[in-house]
Design a protein around this motif. Structure first.
Motif, PDB file in Angstrom:
ATOM      1  N   HIS A  82       0.949  -1.152  -0.328  1.00  0.00           N
ATOM      2  CA  HIS A  82       0.181  -0.102  -0.237  1.00  0.00           C
ATOM      3  C   HIS A  82       0.969   1.302   0.013  1.00  0.00           C
ATOM      4  O   HIS A  82       0.500   2.261   0.532  1.00  0.00           O
ATOM      5  N   THR A  83       2.028   1.300  -0.804  1.00  0.00           N
ATOM      6  CA  THR A  83       2.702   2.301  -1.007  1.00  0.00           C
ATOM      7  C   THR A  83       3.410   2.333  -2.167  1.00  0.00           C
ATOM      8  O   THR A  83       3.772   1.275  -2.610  1.00  0.00           O
ATOM      9  N   SER A  84       4.114   3.427  -2.442  1.00  0.00           N
ATOM     10  CA  SER A  84       5.226   3.462  -3.796  1.00  0.00           C
ATOM     11  C   SER A  84       6.553   3.691  -3.262  1.00  0.00           C
ATOM     12  O   SER A  84       7.374   3.539  -4.084  1.00  0.00           O
ATOM     13  N   ASN A  85       6.890   3.627  -2.119  1.00  0.00           N
ATOM     14  CA  ASN A  85       8.135   3.577  -1.466  1.00  0.00           C
ATOM     15  C   ASN A  85       9.019   2.427  -1.646  1.00  0.00           C
ATOM     16  O   ASN A  85       8.837   1.561  -1.093  1.00  0.00           O
ATOM     17  N   PRO A 104      -1.855 -13.877   4.788  1.00  0.00           N
ATOM     18  CA  PRO A 104      -2.779 -13.804   4.088  1.00  0.00           C
ATOM     19  C   PRO A 104      -3.331 -12.289   3.757  1.00  0.00           C
ATOM     20  O   PRO A 104      -4.055 -12.158   2.686  1.00  0.00           O
ATOM     21  N   THR A 105      -3.095 -11.441   4.750  1.00  0.00           N
ATOM     22  CA  THR A 105      -3.648  -9.995   4.865  1.00  0.00           C
ATOM     23  C   THR A 105      -2.853  -8.999   4.614  1.00  0.00           C
ATOM     24  O   THR A 105      -2.883  -7.850   4.521  1.00  0.00           O
ATOM     25  N   GLY A 106      -1.519  -9.157   5.142  1.00  0.00           N
ATOM     26  CA  GLY A 106      -0.350  -8.105   5.290  1.00  0.00           C
ATOM     27  C   GLY A 106      -0.722  -7.601   6.842  1.00  0.00           C
ATOM     28  O   GLY A 106      -1.381  -7.992   7.630  1.00  0.00           O
ATOM     29  N   LEU A 107      -0.068  -6.376   6.895  1.00  0.00           N
ATOM     30  CA  LEU A 107      -0.255  -5.603   8.059  1.00  0.00           C
ATOM     31  C   LEU A 107      -1.749  -4.870   8.351  1.00  0.00           C
ATOM     32  O   LEU A 107      -2.163  -4.461   7.366  1.00  0.00           O
ATOM     33  N   PRO A 108      -2.564  -5.111   9.234  1.00  0.00           N
ATOM     34  CA  PRO A 108      -3.511  -4.174   9.424  1.00  0.00           C
ATOM     35  C   PRO A 108      -3.316  -2.860   9.520  1.00  0.00           C
ATOM     36  O   PRO A 108      -2.315  -2.136   9.787  1.00  0.00           O
ATOM     37  N   LEU A 112      -0.355  -0.024  10.138  1.00  0.00           N
ATOM     38  CA  LEU A 112      -0.015   0.917   9.193  1.00  0.00           C
ATOM     39  C   LEU A 112      -0.011   2.519   9.460  1.00  0.00           C
ATOM     40  O   LEU A 112       0.825   3.122   9.118  1.00  0.00           O
ATOM     41  N   ASP A 113      -1.351   2.581  10.267  1.00  0.00           N
ATOM     42  CA  ASP A 113      -1.448   4.127  10.575  1.00  0.00           C
ATOM     43  C   ASP A 113      -0.674   4.420  12.043  1.00  0.00           C
ATOM     44  O   ASP A 113      -1.047   5.694  12.453  1.00  0.00           O
ATOM     45  N   MET A 120       6.425   3.406   5.523  1.00  0.00           N
ATOM     46  CA  MET A 120       5.947   2.177   4.607  1.00  0.00           C
ATOM     47  C   MET A 120       6.763   1.966   3.308  1.00  0.00           C
ATOM     48  O   MET A 120       7.091   2.907   2.853  1.00  0.00           O
ATOM     49  N   LEU A 121       7.162   0.658   3.154  1.00  0.00           N
ATOM     50  CA  LEU A 121       8.134   0.256   2.129  1.00  0.00           C
ATOM     51  C   LEU A 121       7.514  -0.747   1.227  1.00  0.00           C
ATOM     52  O   LEU A 121       6.797  -1.587   1.783  1.00  0.00           O
TER      53      LEU A 121
END
Length: 156
Positions: A82-85, A104-108, A112-113, A120-121
């Motif tokens: 969920h980032t372009s970094n 299955p879902t990545g970080l909640p 992230l917030d 975020m990378l």
């Protein structure tokens, strides 16, 4: 020493591979509960082989406990799609923390917030692909950070 974190891992084989990664790089692996397996799991043992006793492993009861353990001044990089970094554009330091989400879902979003997340990378992939394997992602990122640190303490 670099630290890498699996937030609520689900697949024992990935954690076993991460244990081996920790043993081979000298990085410290942190696992945040709940874990979807126990350490008697055959898949975890097979993937980690005989590296369990060579790895530095810390288990935390929650994300909050992990943050308290790391303290307020270390940088935490959250790996997400969920980032372009680009992860390769970051200049890593030896006390950085590399954080990865569940398979299955990545970080909640709550993680992230979190204001403790420095940045975020993303690890680039071809379009239309859902995700990389968790252990592979950790290996890619950890080796880039270690490379930038001139493979400190490695046998060359």
């Amino acid at each position: 020493m670099l630290d890498f974190v699996f937030h609520e891992p689900k697949i024992p084989g990935n954690t076993g591979n991460a244990i081996r990664l920790a043993a081979c790089t000298g990085a410290r692996l942190h696992l945040i509960e709940p874990l979807a397996f126990n350490f008697d799991d055959a898949h975890l043992k097979r993937a980690g082989l005989d590296y369990h006793d060579l790895a530095d492993l810390v288990i935390h009861k929650s994300w909050q406990d992990a943050k308290e353990h790391f303290g307020p001044h270390r940088r935490i990089f959250a790996f997400t799609g969920h980032t372009s970094n680009n992860y390769a554009d970051e200049a890593y330091r030896e006390d950085d923390i590399l954080l990865f989400g569940t398979e299955p879902t990545g970080l909640p979003e709550s993680v992230l917030d979190d204001p403790r997340i420095t940045k975020m990378l993303r690890i680039p992939m071809l379009p239309g692909r859902r995700s990389l394997n968790l252990a592979n992602s950790a290996s890619i990122a950890l080796y880039e950070a270690w490379r930038q640190l001139s493979f400190a303490d490695a046998a060359m």
